[in-house]
Design an enzyme around this catalytic site. Structure first.
Site, PDB file in Angstrom:
ATOM      1  N   ARG A 239     -11.123  -5.696  14.254  1.00 23.71           N
ATOM      2  CA  ARG A 239      -9.930  -6.195  13.678  1.00 23.71           C
ATOM      3  C   ARG A 239      -9.636  -6.233  12.197  1.00 23.71           C
ATOM      4  O   ARG A 239     -10.569  -7.009  11.851  1.00 23.71           O
ATOM      5  CB  ARG A 239      -9.109  -7.085  14.870  1.00 23.71           C
ATOM      6  N   GLU A 268      -1.238  -3.281   7.968  1.00 18.26           N
ATOM      7  CA  GLU A 268      -1.562  -1.790   8.401  1.00 18.26           C
ATOM      8  C   GLU A 268      -0.155  -1.098   7.554  1.00 18.26           C
ATOM      9  O   GLU A 268       0.694  -1.746   9.740  1.00 18.26           O
ATOM     10  CB  GLU A 268      -2.613  -1.511   9.938  1.00 18.26           C
ATOM     11  N   HIS A 296      -8.081   2.978  10.206  1.00 21.20           N
ATOM     12  CA  HIS A 296      -7.619   2.382  11.564  1.00 21.20           C
ATOM     13  C   HIS A 296      -7.686   3.254  12.518  1.00 21.20           C
ATOM     14  O   HIS A 296      -7.117   3.972  13.458  1.00 21.20           O
ATOM     15  CB  HIS A 296      -6.344   2.007  11.842  1.00 21.20           C
TER      16      HIS A 296
END
Length: 335
Positions: A239, A268, A296
């Site tokens: 994370r 993000e 990601h």
């Protein structure tokens, strides 16, 4: 039974979920970015929710889930769900922890190898100058893997898979995971460390595989990075908020840290104006070949998406049958 998918991250009409759930189950699919974009009556009428990462599942609107018997997070992390508030309303929260285990572990090792073998740097130099860039010494982080120490923060499913891959390269494996029962390390032959600082001081590579909690948020901060072994490479496929990006920028800039590979960021998509991102995007000489980013994407493969969607539906059905699996809170199923 009615299953609501408020923030679906697929384009079809829940074909995989319908096949997994079988007859007698109705799916309502939305692609919302906020809970208010889904009609209130849909929340009130559903028996289960399968949710992704877009909507924040917290606040008094959870009272709308008057029939809901389970919230299934289609993914591993569940930090966008107030699991305690759900528990107080008698709603179990379950995740899908095993759909992308091998994909994330593969991605972490791929990012490590890209830096330590200079793959991306070689490609960039040769693209810029096919003749003048034909030099083996250009990448700054190339090293032999055998004999290096691979440190894992969080020896769960993914952390274990990454550690086993690292050991196949001849690396020694350390791990830090205070939640793991004593003796677990004996099953794999890995060495446990009792503090993050100890792991940081001894590891050539540190790979993060921990959930985002109140304890782990900002865990890789200035203090942790100050303890890092000189030249260390940090890999984060967990994370983004586990790493303090300002502290990482400082550690890279002053040379304390050799490099970093980040699949996840605190915000993000990336904030273009953050000093680290700005330096990376501008190809400033001090960061060249030392920072690797991906969007990601560690979890992703076509196969992992099929597994995620199927397992999410199966998890919802199991809970509706009174046998919730992969529960992350202690709520009882509503009668």
């Amino acid at each position: 039974m009615r299953i609501l998918i408020p923030d679906a991250q697929f384009l079809d009409d829940a074909e995989i979920e319908r096949a997994a759930a079988g007859a007698g189950v109705t799916f309502e699919v939305h692609r919302a970015t906020r809970e208010t974009e889904v009609p209130e009556e849909s929340w009130r009428a559903c028996d289960a929710v399968i949710c992704y990462h877009v909507i924040q599942y917290r606040g008094p609107w959870l009272d709308w889930l008057e029939r809901c018997k389970v919230i299934v997070r289609a993914g591993v992390g569940f930090d966008n769900i107030d699991v305690d508030m759900a528990a107080a309303r008698g709603i179990p929260v379950c995740n899908v922890p095993d759909y992308g285990t091998t994909d994330v572990a593969d991605h972490a090792i791929a990012m490590m190898m890209t830096l330590t073998r200079g793959v991306a740097s070689y490609d960039e130099h040769l693209r810029a100058d096919p003749v003048g860039g034909w030099r083996f010494e250009k990448p700054p982080l190339v090293r032999r893997m055998r004999g290096l120490t691979f440190g894992v923060v969080g020896l769960g499913r993914i952390g274990t898979a990454a550690a086993l891959r690292a050991r196949a390269f001849g690396m020694d494996v350390l791990f830090y995971d205070p939640a793991l029962p004593t003796g677990t390390e004996l099953s794999f032959g890995f060495q446990r460390t009792n503090s993050l600082a100890d792991l940081m001081s001894r590891s050539d590579i540190v790979s993060l595989h921990c959930p985002l909690t109140g304890t782990t948020r900002g865990m890789i901060n200035a203090e942790a990075l100050a303890a890092a072994k000189p030249g260390q490479i940090l890999v984060n496929t967990a994370r983004g908020a586990v790493v303090d990006l300002d502290a990482l920028h400082a550690a890279l800039k002053d040379g304390k840290l050799g490099g970093a590979a980040l699949d996840v960021l605190p915000v993000e998509p990336a904030e273009p104006d953050h000093p680290l991102i700005r330096a990376w995007a501008a190809r400033e000489p001090w960061i060249a070949g030392r920072l690797l980013l991906s969007p990601h994407a560690a979890f992703y493969s076509p196969s992992s998406i099929v597994d995620l969607r199927r397992k999410s539906a199966e998890t919802a059905i199991a809970a509706l049958a009174g046998a919730p699996i992969n529960r992350v809170n202690d709520a009882r199923v509503k009668a």
